[in-house]
Design a protein around this motif. Structure first.
Motif, PDB file in Angstrom:
ATOM      1  N   UNK A  79       0.804  -1.222   0.000  1.00 39.76           N
ATOM      2  CA  UNK A  79       0.000   0.000   0.000  1.00 39.76           C
ATOM      3  C   UNK A  79       0.837   1.273   0.000  1.00 39.76           C
ATOM      4  N   UNK A  80       1.977   1.269   0.688  1.00 40.63           N
ATOM      5  CA  UNK A  80       2.723   2.513   0.862  1.00 40.63           C
ATOM      6  C   UNK A  80       3.842   2.707  -0.149  1.00 40.63           C
ATOM      7  N   UNK A  81       4.449   1.610  -0.606  1.00 45.20           N
ATOM      8  CA  UNK A  81       5.611   1.676  -1.514  1.00 45.20           C
ATOM      9  C   UNK A  81       6.770   2.454  -0.894  1.00 45.20           C
ATOM     10  N   UNK A  82       6.838   2.448   0.428  1.00 39.87           N
ATOM     11  CA  UNK A  82       7.914   3.130   1.157  1.00 39.87           C
ATOM     12  C   UNK A  82       8.795   2.066   1.789  1.00 39.87           C
ATOM     13  N   UNK A  83      10.136   2.176   1.688  1.00 36.67           N
ATOM     14  CA  UNK A  83      10.994   1.101   2.184  1.00 36.67           C
ATOM     15  C   UNK A  83      11.038   0.934   3.700  1.00 36.67           C
ATOM     16  N   UNK A  84      10.834   1.993   4.463  1.00 31.02           N
ATOM     17  CA  UNK A  84      10.978   1.899   5.913  1.00 31.02           C
ATOM     18  C   UNK A  84       9.680   1.514   6.616  1.00 31.02           C
ATOM     19  N   UNK A  85       8.547   1.859   6.059  1.00 33.10           N
ATOM     20  CA  UNK A  85       7.270   1.609   6.739  1.00 33.10           C
ATOM     21  C   UNK A  85       6.981   0.125   6.966  1.00 33.10           C
ATOM     22  N   UNK A  86       7.247  -0.780   6.023  1.00 32.05           N
ATOM     23  CA  UNK A  86       7.002  -2.194   6.310  1.00 32.05           C
ATOM     24  C   UNK A  86       7.848  -2.725   7.458  1.00 32.05           C
ATOM     25  N   UNK A  87       9.075  -2.266   7.549  1.00 31.79           N
ATOM     26  CA  UNK A  87       9.942  -2.705   8.645  1.00 31.79           C
ATOM     27  C   UNK A  87       9.380  -2.227   9.973  1.00 31.79           C
ATOM     28  N   UNK A  88       8.971  -0.964  10.022  1.00 32.83           N
ATOM     29  CA  UNK A  88       8.397  -0.425  11.254  1.00 32.83           C
ATOM     30  C   UNK A  88       7.101  -1.139  11.619  1.00 32.83           C
ATOM     31  N   UNK A  89       6.288  -1.473  10.622  1.00 29.93           N
ATOM     32  CA  UNK A  89       5.041  -2.185  10.900  1.00 29.93           C
ATOM     33  C   UNK A  89       5.317  -3.580  11.449  1.00 29.93           C
ATOM     34  N   UNK A  90       6.275  -4.283  10.870  1.00 31.05           N
ATOM     35  CA  UNK A  90       6.610  -5.629  11.349  1.00 31.05           C
ATOM     36  C   UNK A  90       7.161  -5.586  12.773  1.00 31.05           C
ATOM     37  N   UNK A  91       7.989  -4.605  13.053  1.00 32.05           N
ATOM     38  CA  UNK A  91       8.533  -4.461  14.407  1.00 32.05           C
ATOM     39  C   UNK A  91       7.408  -4.152  15.391  1.00 32.05           C
ATOM     40  N   UNK A  92       6.485  -3.286  14.993  1.00 27.63           N
ATOM     41  CA  UNK A  92       5.374  -2.939  15.876  1.00 27.63           C
ATOM     42  C   UNK A  92       4.511  -4.152  16.181  1.00 27.63           C
ATOM     43  N   UNK A  93       4.196  -4.952  15.167  1.00 27.11           N
ATOM     44  CA  UNK A  93       3.391  -6.158  15.391  1.00 27.11           C
ATOM     45  C   UNK A  93       4.113  -7.111  16.319  1.00 27.11           C
ATOM     46  N   UNK A  94       5.408  -7.298  16.102  1.00 19.85           N
ATOM     47  CA  UNK A  94       6.188  -8.216  16.924  1.00 19.85           C
ATOM     48  C   UNK A  94       6.240  -7.739  18.369  1.00 19.85           C
ATOM     49  N   UNK A  95       6.482  -6.457  18.569  1.00 19.29           N
ATOM     50  CA  UNK A  95       6.576  -5.925  19.932  1.00 19.29           C
ATOM     51  C   UNK A  95       5.233  -6.040  20.644  1.00 19.29           C
ATOM     52  N   UNK A  96       4.155  -5.681  19.983  1.00 19.02           N
ATOM     53  CA  UNK A  96       2.837  -5.758  20.607  1.00 19.02           C
ATOM     54  C   UNK A  96       2.499  -7.200  20.966  1.00 19.02           C
ATOM     55  N   UNK A  97       2.778  -8.124  20.055  1.00 22.63           N
ATOM     56  CA  UNK A  97       2.486  -9.546  20.334  1.00 22.63           C
ATOM     57  C   UNK A  97       3.321 -10.080  21.489  1.00 22.63           C
ATOM     58  N   UNK A  98       4.580  -9.696  21.561  1.00 26.98           N
ATOM     59  CA  UNK A  98       5.452 -10.166  22.639  1.00 26.98           C
ATOM     60  C   UNK A  98       5.069  -9.550  23.985  1.00 26.98           C
ATOM     61  N   UNK A  99       4.650  -8.280  23.966  1.00 28.75           N
ATOM     62  CA  UNK A  99       4.273  -7.611  25.216  1.00 28.75           C
ATOM     63  C   UNK A  99       2.954  -8.161  25.746  1.00 28.75           C
ATOM     64  N   UNK A 100       2.010  -8.431  24.857  1.00 29.41           N
ATOM     65  CA  UNK A 100       0.709  -8.939  25.271  1.00 29.41           C
ATOM     66  C   UNK A 100       0.733 -10.409  25.655  1.00 29.41           C
ATOM     67  N   UNK A 101       1.763 -11.117  25.250  1.00 24.35           N
ATOM     68  CA  UNK A 101       1.826 -12.561  25.545  1.00 24.35           C
ATOM     69  C   UNK A 101       2.183 -12.837  26.982  1.00 24.35           C
TER      70      UNK A 101
END
Length: 101
Positions: A79-101
């Motif tokens: 959707x974004x075609x921006x190189x940094x946004x997918x990395x930030x999104x993946x990190x955010x998902x990983x951090x949220x999942x690890x914190x909530x677990x």
């Protein structure tokens, strides 16, 4: 010592190839493919890490979090075609999942 020799060899190859065959002298077909080289190399690294038994998918505390993060990153990249946004999104998902677990 091995790493130093590998670094020297890699630097030498890059220097020679860039000076002898600059991008503007490459055939048009190769020039059109150059922008896709880095994403393809990164995709290969990610695929290799996911397939191995000691990769990031095996070490996560939450089952499937790596695949969910990759799916979100793929959607954001599409959707974004921006190189940094997918990395930030993946990190955010990983951090949220690890914190909530």
């Amino acid at each position: 010592m091995t790493l130093l020799l590998a670094a020297i060899a890699t630097h030498g190859l890059r220097t020679v190839l860039i000076t002898l065959v600059p991008a503007h002298r490459l055939p048009a077909l190769l020039r059109r493919g150059l922008p896709h080289l880095a994403p393809a190399a990164l995709a290969g690294l990610v695929a290799t890490a996911l397939v191995t038994t000691t990769g990031p998918a095996a070490g996560s505390a939450v089952p499937g979090v790596t695949y969910a993060a990759l799916a979100v990153a793929a959607l954001v990249a599409w959707r974004s075609r921006h190189p940094a946004l997918p990395v930030l999104a993946a990190v955010a998902v990983t951090v949220v999942a690890e914190v909530l677990a």
